[in-house]
Design a protein around this motif. Structure first.
Motif, mmCIF file in Angstrom:
data_model
loop_
_atom_site.group_PDB
_atom_site.id
_atom_site.type_symbol
_atom_site.label_atom_id
_atom_site.label_comp_id
_atom_site.label_asym_id
_atom_site.label_seq_id
_atom_site.Cartn_x
_atom_site.Cartn_y
_atom_site.Cartn_z
ATOM 1 N N SER A 104 0.835 -1.196 0.000
ATOM 2 C CA SER A 104 0.000 0.000 0.000
ATOM 3 C C SER A 104 0.869 1.244 0.000
ATOM 4 O O SER A 104 2.069 1.197 0.281
ATOM 5 C CB SER A 104 -0.938 0.019 1.214
ATOM 6 O OG SER A 104 -0.178 0.095 2.418
ATOM 7 N N THR A 119 0.327 5.708 0.866
ATOM 8 C CA THR A 119 -0.585 6.723 1.391
ATOM 9 C C THR A 119 -0.118 8.108 0.961
ATOM 10 O O THR A 119 1.082 8.414 1.006
ATOM 11 C CB THR A 119 -0.654 6.653 2.924
ATOM 12 O OG1 THR A 119 -1.103 5.352 3.317
ATOM 13 C CG2 THR A 119 -1.625 7.694 3.472
ATOM 14 N N HIS A 170 -1.517 12.529 0.606
ATOM 15 C CA HIS A 170 -2.430 13.565 1.092
ATOM 16 C C HIS A 170 -2.575 14.623 -0.003
ATOM 17 O O HIS A 170 -1.650 15.381 -0.283
ATOM 18 C CB HIS A 170 -1.905 14.182 2.384
ATOM 19 C CG HIS A 170 -1.744 13.195 3.509
ATOM 20 N ND1 HIS A 170 -2.785 12.811 4.324
ATOM 21 C CD2 HIS A 170 -0.660 12.484 3.911
ATOM 22 C CE1 HIS A 170 -2.347 11.922 5.198
ATOM 23 N NE2 HIS A 170 -1.065 11.707 4.965
ATOM 24 N N ARG A 215 -7.532 15.466 1.663
ATOM 25 C CA ARG A 215 -7.956 14.095 1.979
ATOM 26 C C ARG A 215 -6.733 13.181 2.031
ATOM 27 O O ARG A 215 -5.715 13.431 1.396
ATOM 28 C CB ARG A 215 -8.946 13.568 0.938
ATOM 29 C CG ARG A 215 -10.274 14.303 0.916
ATOM 30 C CD ARG A 215 -11.194 13.691 -0.137
ATOM 31 N NE ARG A 215 -12.439 14.417 -0.259
ATOM 32 C CZ ARG A 215 -13.539 14.162 0.434
ATOM 33 N NH1 ARG A 215 -13.527 13.171 1.304
ATOM 34 N NH2 ARG A 215 -14.638 14.868 0.252
ATOM 35 N N THR A 216 -6.890 12.111 2.793
ATOM 36 C CA THR A 216 -5.893 11.050 2.807
ATOM 37 C C THR A 216 -6.300 9.983 1.804
ATOM 38 O O THR A 216 -7.431 9.493 1.824
ATOM 39 C CB THR A 216 -5.774 10.428 4.209
ATOM 40 O OG1 THR A 216 -5.351 11.434 5.135
ATOM 41 C CG2 THR A 216 -4.758 9.293 4.212
ATOM 42 N N ILE A 217 -5.382 9.647 0.919
ATOM 43 C CA ILE A 217 -5.638 8.658 -0.128
ATOM 44 C C ILE A 217 -4.765 7.452 0.151
ATOM 45 O O ILE A 217 -3.531 7.557 0.192
ATOM 46 C CB ILE A 217 -5.327 9.243 -1.522
ATOM 47 C CG1 ILE A 217 -6.192 10.479 -1.774
ATOM 48 C CG2 ILE A 217 -5.545 8.189 -2.608
ATOM 49 C CD1 ILE A 217 -5.781 11.276 -2.997
ATOM 50 N N ARG A 218 -5.396 6.314 0.363
ATOM 51 C CA ARG A 218 -4.680 5.066 0.646
ATOM 52 C C ARG A 218 -4.881 4.111 -0.525
ATOM 53 O O ARG A 218 -6.004 3.678 -0.783
ATOM 54 C CB ARG A 218 -5.170 4.442 1.947
ATOM 55 C CG ARG A 218 -4.885 5.290 3.188
ATOM 56 C CD ARG A 218 -5.346 4.614 4.465
ATOM 57 N NE ARG A 218 -4.997 5.405 5.641
ATOM 58 C CZ ARG A 218 -5.753 6.367 6.149
ATOM 59 N NH1 ARG A 218 -6.918 6.651 5.575
ATOM 60 N NH2 ARG A 218 -5.374 7.043 7.214
ATOM 61 N N GLN A 225 -3.880 0.599 -2.700
ATOM 62 C CA GLN A 225 -3.280 -0.727 -2.717
ATOM 63 C C GLN A 225 -2.282 -0.817 -3.868
ATOM 64 O O GLN A 225 -2.481 -0.215 -4.923
ATOM 65 C CB GLN A 225 -4.363 -1.795 -2.877
ATOM 66 C CG GLN A 225 -5.359 -1.827 -1.727
ATOM 67 C CD GLN A 225 -4.685 -2.032 -0.379
ATOM 68 O OE1 GLN A 225 -3.917 -2.984 -0.200
ATOM 69 N NE2 GLN A 225 -4.958 -1.135 0.554
ATOM 70 N N ASN A 275 -9.271 0.655 -6.089
ATOM 71 C CA ASN A 275 -8.680 1.842 -5.470
ATOM 72 C C ASN A 275 -9.583 3.059 -5.599
ATOM 73 O O ASN A 275 -9.689 3.870 -4.676
ATOM 74 C CB ASN A 275 -7.321 2.139 -6.107
ATOM 75 C CG ASN A 275 -6.185 1.375 -5.458
ATOM 76 O OD1 ASN A 275 -6.232 1.023 -4.285
ATOM 77 N ND2 ASN A 275 -5.138 1.103 -6.224
ATOM 78 N N ASN A 280 -11.419 5.208 -2.317
ATOM 79 C CA ASN A 280 -10.886 6.534 -1.993
ATOM 80 C C ASN A 280 -11.756 7.710 -2.394
ATOM 81 O O ASN A 280 -11.392 8.848 -2.098
ATOM 82 C CB ASN A 280 -9.509 6.679 -2.638
ATOM 83 C CG ASN A 280 -8.449 5.889 -1.906
ATOM 84 O OD1 ASN A 280 -7.954 6.304 -0.862
ATOM 85 N ND2 ASN A 280 -8.112 4.726 -2.444
#
Length: 238
Positions: free
Chosen positions: A21, A23, A25, A29-32, A34, A125, A129
């Motif tokens: 993964s 991560t 920003h 927003r935080t985008i995580r 895979q 994804n 998100n």
């Protein structure tokens, strides 16, 4: 797919590439995301060019609201997700029903494309998100450059985005054919890439034969260039 080489020690190191993964920003927003290097290779990891182009869109305040955007070689989906979020029109003091109506007409319309093998991964994804109200504004669609262009209306996009898609010389003609099909006189192309080899310069020369091309940003820390291209007769700023 986002076709780029894997070079030990260049950009993201082996540990980051093989991490499951990543991560980020952007757009408050935080985008995580895979990642899946083992199964999908270069199409399933985030490359520096995508991060730099996301930052450029945000820093420059590129207005994507009510614009039609298409990404080529979307891979993990980071760039398309950020474009969708940046194209969100926030209206305060509105009832939820009114807000939903505004979303349906005023947000960016983003199409994220890649080859068929990468679509399920890309879609997962995107769904993970984007807030539910924005998901209808982001479409994942198959596109093999130069082949299934009839599935995309000609000249219908305001922005064409690509991050690290300039690599394989045998794809250059198909990529240019695809860009010409997608672009109108007003379309803005933004390409982020490293210039690694002479063939990369060759692509830029080929691109300049058909479009007006300008370098608009260079990130020295990641050695990533961003080029803006438009039809040769269209030289207005965006």
């Amino acid at each position: 797919m986002a076709l780029v080489p894997y070079e030990e020690g260049a950009g993201w190191g082996a540990r980051q590439l093989h991490s499951p993964s990543a991560t980020f920003h952007f757009a408050s927003r935080t985008i995580r995301l895979q990642q899946d290097w083992r199964r999908l290779g270069v199409a399933a990891v985030v490359w520096d060019a995508a991060v730099v182009l996301c930052a450029y869109l945000e820093m420059e305040g590129i207005d994507l609201r009510d614009r039609s955007v298409i990404e080529l070689g979307a891979g993990t989906g980071l760039l398309g997700i950020v474009a969708t979020l940046l194209g969100e029109l926030l209206m305060f003091n509105k009832e939820p029903a009114q807000l939903r109506a505004l979303y349906s007409t005023c947000c960016a319309r983003v199409t994220m494309t890649d080859r068929e093998a990468a679509l399920e991964f890309l879609e997962s994804n995107v769904q993970a998100n984007l807030p539910s109200e924005l998901r209808p504004r982001a479409v994942v669609k198959e596109l093999t450059w130069g082949k299934n262009l009839d599935n995309f209306p000609p000249g219908a996009f305001d922005f064409v985005l690509g991050a690290d898609i300039v690599y394989l010389e045998e794809t250059f003609s198909e990529l240019l054919q695809t860009l010409e099909h997608l672009c109108s006189e007003q379309t803005v192309i933004l390409l982020a890439c490293r210039i690694r080899y002479e063939r990369d310069h060759k692509f830029l020369r080929m691109l300049r034969d058909r479009f007006s091309v300008y370098e608009v940003h260079y990130d020295s820390s990641k050695d990533v260039h961003i080029y803006k291209a438009q039809r040769s007769s269209q030289k207005d700023d965006f």
